[in-house]
Design an enzyme around this catalytic site. Structure first.
Site, mmCIF file in Angstrom:
data_model
loop_
_atom_site.group_PDB
_atom_site.id
_atom_site.type_symbol
_atom_site.label_atom_id
_atom_site.label_comp_id
_atom_site.label_asym_id
_atom_site.label_seq_id
_atom_site.Cartn_x
_atom_site.Cartn_y
_atom_site.Cartn_z
ATOM 1 N N THR A 162 0.748 -1.256 0.010
ATOM 2 C CA THR A 162 0.112 -0.235 0.018
ATOM 3 C C THR A 162 0.908 1.301 0.138
ATOM 4 O OG1 THR A 162 -0.267 0.131 2.495
ATOM 5 C CG2 THR A 162 -1.819 -1.173 1.204
ATOM 6 N N TRP A 182 1.614 5.730 0.458
ATOM 7 C CA TRP A 182 1.581 6.543 1.718
ATOM 8 C C TRP A 182 0.452 7.546 1.585
ATOM 9 C CZ3 TRP A 182 1.786 11.423 -0.712
ATOM 10 C CH2 TRP A 182 2.287 11.342 -1.832
ATOM 11 N N LYS A 240 2.345 -4.495 3.366
ATOM 12 C CA LYS A 240 3.498 -3.854 3.517
ATOM 13 C C LYS A 240 3.119 -2.474 3.343
ATOM 14 C CE LYS A 240 6.890 -2.013 0.885
ATOM 15 N NZ LYS A 240 6.344 -0.823 1.571
ATOM 16 N N GLY A 283 -0.116 1.998 -6.250
ATOM 17 C CA GLY A 283 1.012 2.660 -6.491
ATOM 18 C C GLY A 283 1.388 3.055 -7.863
ATOM 19 N N SER A 284 2.470 3.285 -8.247
ATOM 20 C CA SER A 284 2.939 3.894 -9.533
ATOM 21 C C SER A 284 2.605 2.786 -10.723
ATOM 22 C CB SER A 284 4.358 4.410 -9.601
ATOM 23 O OG SER A 284 5.103 3.217 -9.603
ATOM 24 N N THR A 285 2.375 3.147 -11.866
ATOM 25 C CA THR A 285 2.311 2.325 -13.024
ATOM 26 C C THR A 285 3.588 1.473 -13.142
ATOM 27 O OG1 THR A 285 0.742 3.401 -14.100
ATOM 28 C CG2 THR A 285 1.829 2.052 -15.443
ATOM 29 N N ALA A 286 4.629 2.286 -13.060
ATOM 30 C CA ALA A 286 5.914 1.435 -13.175
ATOM 31 C C ALA A 286 6.141 0.246 -12.394
ATOM 32 C CB ALA A 286 7.099 2.615 -13.233
ATOM 33 N N VAL A 287 6.178 0.419 -11.005
ATOM 34 C CA VAL A 287 6.126 -0.580 -9.953
ATOM 35 C C VAL A 287 5.133 -1.483 -10.075
ATOM 36 C CG1 VAL A 287 6.155 -0.904 -7.452
ATOM 37 C CG2 VAL A 287 7.275 1.099 -8.177
ATOM 38 N N GLY A 288 4.023 -1.306 -10.421
ATOM 39 C CA GLY A 288 2.863 -2.071 -10.693
ATOM 40 C C GLY A 288 3.396 -3.275 -11.957
ATOM 41 N N GLU A 333 -3.900 -1.227 -8.590
ATOM 42 C CA GLU A 333 -4.814 0.105 -8.706
ATOM 43 C C GLU A 333 -3.323 1.185 -8.843
ATOM 44 O OE1 GLU A 333 -5.320 3.916 -7.993
ATOM 45 O OE2 GLU A 333 -5.926 3.079 -5.976
ATOM 46 N N CYS A 335 -4.481 9.520 -6.859
ATOM 47 C CA CYS A 335 -4.116 9.023 -8.083
ATOM 48 C C CYS A 335 -5.551 9.320 -8.978
ATOM 49 C CB CYS A 335 -4.155 7.484 -8.039
ATOM 50 S SG CYS A 335 -5.541 6.783 -6.944
ATOM 51 N N GLU A 376 1.519 12.116 -14.460
ATOM 52 C CA GLU A 376 1.048 12.362 -13.034
ATOM 53 C C GLU A 376 1.673 13.115 -12.261
ATOM 54 O OE1 GLU A 376 -1.718 9.424 -10.202
ATOM 55 O OE2 GLU A 376 0.142 8.691 -10.825
#
Length: 485
Positions: free
Chosen positions: A165, A167, A191, A244-249, A266, A300, A397
């Site tokens: 999740t 912040w 986490k 979180g971010s698209t890159a990390v997703g 998401e 987001c 974003e």
């Protein structure tokens, strides 16, 4: 740094209440990191250290996973009614402690206290909702193709869930995942962001008090790469849910493939707020103000681009700028504050670079456009006009208090500009025409237009959260074939 009296008194009150936890939760026990290392949690409004929390990694996460795996059979075998009662007690405790939880959110995340308490009510509502939905996980009967057979479909929990999740909503992003997971019979390893772990730990403390059994809910925080890798590589974890971010997703999705985990994501947005000529100006200003500047633009679903039709563009720009100018920037504990700080200096630098890029390409700053005189990570609420599609803030974003105004001529132009992005999370429309609202809503490539279950399309994610559809993300289908003869 010496903590201010307001923050110190709040911290002391929280510590005395037992809600300011600094250890991780594994198997129902509060534990330090195995190597005793810690990370500092800072108040972004002041830079002061709120707490030192356990910095966990691979070993602690593997133990948390093992604990959840061990707890899964007994938790999933409870009746839906029994799980429902426990979740209802958790909801009641969250509401009973909404003031303290709101203060904790403001301390570690920075949003105004009123907004933080609002997040607690919002976050708790997911637990309340899924306490009821736990009793509504229905199966199905399928007509067989043989007369002496009967086919039944049962819905069963997927197993251990790894929930990662962000912040920006330290409570709500957790309850929106943990609520349906626990309700469906799954066990969870959470986490939270290392920037805002305190709210997650307080919520977990209340979950224990509500009767969530040891191992059904574990919380580990610290080294994001180590914790993430442990969750992703473990065959005992059957689902990953991430905001979180698209890159990390994308990285998480790829890393979940070798063990074929169920995944819900998401991810980032690039939300357009579309104001047509026939819109009520006052309604459009108030609506866009709320959509853009909630949590200082750090959500987001914030309006990342404000698309305004030719005939109303100048009037809207003037009225909107006047409204933005009235926003009160300050410490979240200060009465009247509507805009808190950004989460850290990296967030401010990102906003600065986006603004500089836009100005260098011809955009004009109407209001703001620089760091706030309060210092730290405060940034002035900003309105920029004449923003074009070649500017970074049109494509990515912003995640800050900056509203780019983009001009369009026709309805077709608005739809084309709005859809010209890899994201597809949320969109907003302002018009007095019911016919137009339907036409545009159906033409927009977004998962959320107006009221809908939460989730995106395109590269804004997979799956849904909220509503009855949120339960499906944590269930598997078991087909039972029975002979009648």
């Amino acid at each position: 740094m010496i903590m201010s009296m307001d923050a110190r008194s709040v911290s002391e009150k929280l510590r005395n209440s037992g809600l300011l936890r600094t250890q991780g939760l594994i198997g129902g026990k509060w534990i330090d990191s195995y190597d005793k290392s810690t990370i500092k949690v800072n108040n972004p409004a002041t830079g002061e250290i709120v707490a030192d929390v356990a910095c966990m990694g691979t070993k602690e996460t593997n133990d948390a996973i093992a604990s959840s795996y061990e707890a899964f059979p007994s938790w999933s075998r409870l009746t839906a009614g029994e799980r429902s009662k426990i979740l209802r007690r958790w909801y009641d405790l969250l509401i009973a402690h909404k003031e303290e939880l709101g203060q904790l959110i403001t301390l570690e995340q920075g949003k105004p206290l009123k907004e933080a308490i609002g997040e607690v009510a919002y976050g708790a509502s997911f637990i309340e909702y899924y306490a009821e939905e736990a009793k509504r996980v229905y199966g199905d009967i399928i007509p067989p193709n043989l007369s002496d057979r009967r086919l039944f479909v049962l819905k069963q929990p997927v197993g251990v869930v790894g929930a990662i999740t962000p912040w920006n909503f330290p409570l709500a992003m957790i309850t929106r995942k943990v609520g349906p997971a626990l309700a469906s019979g799954c066990t969870v390893v959470v986490k939270p962001s290392e920037l805002t772990p305190l709210t997650a730990l307080a919520a977990a403390e209340l979950a224990l008090q509500a009767g969530v059994p040891p191992g059904a809910l574990n919380v580990v925080m610290g080294s994001a790469p180590e914790i993430g890798d442990a969750l992703l590589t473990s065959p005992q974890v059957r689902k990953i849910t991430f905001t979180g971010s698209t890159a990390v997703g994308k990285k998480l999705m790829a890393a979940a493939a070798p063990t074929v985990k169920k995944v819900s994501l998401e991810l980032g947005g690039n939300a357009p707020s579309i104001i047509f000529d026939d819109a009520d100006l006052d309604v459009a200003v108030k609506g866009t103000l709320a959509a853009k500047f909630r949590n200082s633009g750090q959500t987001c679903v914030c309006a990342n681009r404000v698309l305004v039709q030719d005939g109303i563009y100048d009037k809207f720009a003037e009225a909107f700028s006047e409204a933005v100018q009235k926003l009160e920037v300050g410490d979240g504990f200060k009465e009247g504050t509507t805009q808190g700080p950004l989460i850290n200096d990296a967030a401010v630098q990102k906003v600065e670079s986006f603004v500089q890029d836009a100005v260098s390409k011809g955009a004009k700053i109407i209001l703001g456009g620089k760091r706030h005189s309060l210092g730290m990570t405060f940034y002035e609420p900003t309105v920029i006009r004449d923003v074009m599609s070649n500017m970074i803030m049109s494509k990515e974003e912003i995640f800050g208090p900056v509203a780019p105004l983009i001009r369009f001529k026709t309805e077709e132009d608005a739809i084309r500009i709005a859809n010209d992005t890899i994201a597809g999370l949320a969109a907003y429309i302002f018009t007095n025409s019911v016919q137009r609202s339907w036409r545009v809503s159906e033409a927009l490539e977004y998962g959320l237009v107006g009221v809908a279950p939460f989730g995106g399309v395109k590269q804004s994610g997979l799956g849904r959260e909220g509503s009855k559809y949120g339960m499906d993300e944590y269930l598997e289908y078991l087909t039972v074939s029975c002979a009648t003869g």
